[in-house]
Scaffold this active site. Structure first.
Site, short mmCIF file in Angstrom:
data_model
loop_
_atom_site.label_atom_id
_atom_site.label_comp_id
_atom_site.label_asym_id
_atom_site.label_seq_id
_atom_site.Cartn_x
_atom_site.Cartn_y
_atom_site.Cartn_z
N ASP A 110 0.86 -1.17 0.00
CA ASP A 110 0.00 0.00 0.00
C ASP A 110 0.91 1.24 0.00
OD1 ASP A 110 -2.16 1.67 -0.07
OD2 ASP A 110 -3.21 0.75 1.60
C1 BGC Z 1 -5.04 3.27 0.10
C2 BGC Z 1 -5.21 2.27 -1.00
C3 BGC Z 1 -5.03 2.90 -2.36
C4 BGC Z 1 -3.69 3.59 -2.40
C5 BGC Z 1 -3.38 4.22 -3.72
C6 BGC Z 1 -3.77 4.08 -0.07
O1 BGC Z 1 -3.72 5.13 0.84
O2 BGC Z 1 -5.01 2.60 1.34
O3 BGC Z 1 -6.49 1.68 -0.90
O4 BGC Z 1 -5.14 1.93 -3.34
O5 BGC Z 1 -3.64 4.57 -1.39
O6 BGC Z 1 -4.17 5.30 -3.99
#
Ligand code: BGC
Length: 758
Positions: free
Chosen positions: A284
């Site tokens: 993530d």
């Molecule tokens: C979120 C994810 C997301 C990623 C990219 C993160 O902060 O937890 O769900 O896919 O950002 O945008």
């Protein structure tokens, strides 16, 4: 595992026919390519960046993007969309980097691309897998036309805590329903051919247990027994793997003390060795770096830990890019570790067809004709109507008559900025239909529609500032709250019925939007009280990204239609349902507590040794002094304009053996005055087991349309797999003994039959 066995069998078959197995072609292609690659270029493939064009969800965004792409230091990009921009960025990689390896282009296409569907929690309340699959299909068609072919969706985290803002992004609290939805979404995005120019690779997230963050506070610690993990939290991820999802995203939280992004048990032992996942794992947003704050060591240490654990691609943080070479020199990681991760990413690129044509997902013509097409908007309208849950309907206030005077009131009644819901960065709020406009479209000429805002979503400028990070969601009026309220009461007094559209602004839920108080903000409550005082029939249209505590509203309003955040066609869909063109059929997928103190509250809980099944307090039983155990609205609950009666629940046998199945049937009659759809739900209780078992577990459901006056016989087949569970030693199976099977219109159903497993 199933996939691997299948691929193995196909490969053997092809070899025996003397043909080149397809997989070998991919291997050969990638072997040749990797033979050309320097160590730095391999590590470059493992780097995912964002230039910050989309919504950055962490503190960092990537720098020197162009130079890094040209230098072969980037494997994928997100936050870039549109044919022109994607082509430009792809050109940098294909034409200007040494080996010309195409980039992956990803995005968070969470509930539709430009055609925004209801938030996922809302969509899950449709209990309609075909519909959910279609919404994912359309999202893929639109995103791929715009150059994006890797989706950071579905989010399948089980959530039992409505304080957690990201409950909005998933399918609620149930592992069985969550698994069905996970599968439908993966199939919708990926189709049956990943190389097709209008399918995209899906990413199941956030692996794992992200929804169980303590106290509902985002990114917080997670700790649970393996038994709970396997029985209650892991099934939807597993279902996505079984549906052959291409990518897995690791979560921010820790699992058994080790952050998911560096957790070898999670990312390798379970995911790959036990479940047979053969795609790649992406972190993530800066979750590798965040292991420093988790207390696992410095950037070099945590990056090596992540690689060793089985994480292949590093999102934004560049720990891999900046430290892996050093770790290799120091013997902390091996070249084989790097090769494995790099290979998995190249394999994904191969499977997407990028080596044949890096531009296959850019289609200016499709982008013009297919994005936000009428047909897509029409599906968004239907999907929204199907996601609404009718929580209350007294004196048959609903459906509204297309005559007389309607007072439409509330800060969400005419607010384009709050229709799409959280995580809709690719949607355009200005294209959405607010409720006022939808009512005007549908009401017809015999209705006189009066409108007043009545209240601000919140009067607190500080709260508004925190909510408004992505644009004006809470707009505090220049008029005083008193003046606004007065205006609303005046029009309410002139009306035959009052419709109040209130609730949460879109960004009051979603990432980093936890709330410790899940009631409707006070100014809106005041408005509702004042409207109720007029004595006019009062319909509450409730917008929200999470279950709310609604005891007072439940008493004040005659009818409550929960619409979540409905997406681009919000107003039209709400008007369709209010005026009866669509009879509501949604059922809750997350329990609505009476107050925040009951959390976590979920239907599939266990009995305790001192149960109190009733709502009366009993000393020395498991209950509270100040609130009953029961929720305000249980899981699976939702009314219709018509009534459904359940009769003649039968099981085909009193006793089954391990290799037999059981047929469960029930007659459902539509005894009301409207045609309608009902979600018939089947729950099982395993009465005695080697571990304590939940009082009820959803094991099957069917959504059936029943014209008024008609009866449908609904039957389900239960097999031993449906009765199986993980035991204390983590072995999986069913145990002989007595079972109860409940069928009804929500998880509170008392109607059951029994059978024995021998
Ligand atoms: C979120 C994810 C997301 C990623 C990219 C993160 O902060 O937890 O769900 O896919 O950002 O945008």
């Amino acid at each position: 595992m199933r996939t691997m066995l299948l691929i193995g069998a196909i490969a053997l078959f092809l070899v025996s026919c003397g043909q080149k197995p397809k997989e070998t072609e991919m291997d050969r292609y990638i072997n040749n390519l990797m033979a050309e690659m320097t160590l730095q270029e391999k590590i470059g493939q493992m780097n995912l960046i964002t230039p910050g064009g989309g919504i950055p969800t962490g503190a960092a965004v990537s720098s020197d993007v162009e130079a890094k792409i040209k230098a072969g230091k980037v494997g994928g990009v997100f936050g870039v969309s549109g044919p022109e921009k994607v082509r430009q960025a792809q050109d940098l990689a294909v034409k200007e980097s040494r080996l010309g390896i195409p980039l992956l282009f990803g995005s968070d296409v969470i509930h539709g691309y430009k055609t925004t569907f209801p938030i996922p929690l809302g969509l899950s309340c449709s209990w309609d897998m075909e519909l959910i699959e279609k919404t994912a299909r359309i999202a893929a068609v639109e995103a791929t036309a715009d150059g994006i072919f890797w989706n950071f969706s579905p989010m399948v985290d089980i959530a039992r805590d409505p304080r957690w803002g990201r409950i909005a992004e998933g399918a609620g609290e149930d592992p069985y329903l969550g698994s069905e939805i996970a599968k439908a979404m993966v199939i919708g995005y990926q189709g049956d051919d990943l190389t097709a120019p209008n399918t995209m690779m899906a990413t199941v997230k956030h692996f794992a247990l992200y929804g169980a963050s303590e106290a509902g506070r985002d990114y917080h610690t997670t700790d649970m027994s393996r038994l709970r993990m396997f029985n209650e939290y892991l099934p939807p991820y597993k279902a996505a793997i079984d549906a052959e999802v291409g990518c897995v995203m690791s979560s921010f939280n820790d699992v058994d003390g080790i952050p998911a992004s560096g957790n070898k048990w999670l990312l390798t032992d379970l995911l790959r060795n036990q479940w047979g996942f053969d795609g790649f794992v992406v972190s993530d947003y800066t979750s590798v770096n965040e292991m420093i704050d988790h207390g696992l060591g410095d950037l070099q240490t945590v990056s090596a830990l992540a690689l060793k654990a089985g994480l292949d691609m590093d999102m934004v943080g560049e720990g891999f890019l900046t430290t892996l070479e050093k770790s290799l020199e120091e013997g902390k990681v091996s070249e084989a570790d790097i090769n494995t991760a790099c290979r998995r990413i190249l394999e994904a690129k191969y499977k997407l067809g990028l080596f044949d044509d890096p531009y296959r997902y850019i289609d200016e013509n499709r982008a013009k004709t297919e994005i936000l097409s009428l047909a897509h908007r029409e599906l968004a309208r239907q999907a929204a109507a199907q996601s609404f849950v009718l929580l209350k309907n007294e004196k048959q206030v609903l459906p509204l008559k297309k005559a007389g005077t309607i007072a439409l009131v509330g800060p969400l009644a005419d607010s384009k900025n709050n229709m799409l819901g959280t995580w809709a960065p690719t949607g355009d709020p200005q294209l959405s239909v607010p409720v006022l406009e939808g009512m005007q479209n549908v009401a017809g000429t015999d209705v006189k529609l009066l409108y007043a805002k009545g209240a601000n979503i919140s009067d607190d400028p500080e709260f508004a500032r925190k909510v408004n990070v992505f644009g004006p969601r809470i707009e505090i009026d220049e008029r005083s709250p008193e003046d606004m309220l007065k205006e609303a009461v005046v029009i309410a007094q002139k009306a035959d019925v009052v419709v109040a559209v209130i609730g949460e602004a879109t960004e009051m839920s979603g990432e980093s939007s936890s709330r410790s108080d899940i009631t409707i903000p006070e100014p809106q409550k005041k408005l509702l009280r004042a409207l109720a005082k007029t004595g006019k029939p009062l319909v509450l249209v409730l917008m929200s990204g999470r279950p709310l505590a609604l005891e007072e509203e439940n008493q004040l309003a005659d009818a409550i239609l929960l619409t979540w955040h409905p997406g681009v066609e919000a107003g039209n869909a709400i008007a369709d349902v209010l005026f009866g063109a669509y009879n509501p059929s949604g059922k809750l997928t997350a329990t609505f507590p009476r107050n925040v103190g009951q959390i976590p509250i979920y239907y599939n809980h266990k009995n305790t040794g001192r149960p109190n099944p009733g709502d009366e307090f009993q000393k020395f039983r498991s209950n509270y002094l100040d609130v009953p155990n029961s929720p305000l609205y249980p899981f699976g609950y939702g009314l219709s304009y018509t009534r459904f009666e359940y009769k003649d629940l039968t099981v085909s046998k009193e006793t089954i053996t391990l290799d037999e199945s059981l047929e469960v049937t029930v007659d459902v009659t539509n005894t009301g005055n409207y045609d309608g759809a009902e979600v018939v739900q089947l729950y099982v209780r395993d009465v005695v087991g080697s571990v304590s078992r939940p009082l009820k577990e959803l094991k099957a459901f069917q959504k059936v349309f029943i014209p008024k006056g008609e009866t449908k016989r609904v039957s389900f087949k239960l097999s031993v797999a449906d009765l199986s569970f993980y035991r204390n030693d983590l072995s999986f199976g069913a145990e002989p003994g007595q079972f109860m099977v409940f069928v009804g219109s929500n998880s509170d159903t008392e109607d059951f039959e029994e059978f024995t497993l021998k």
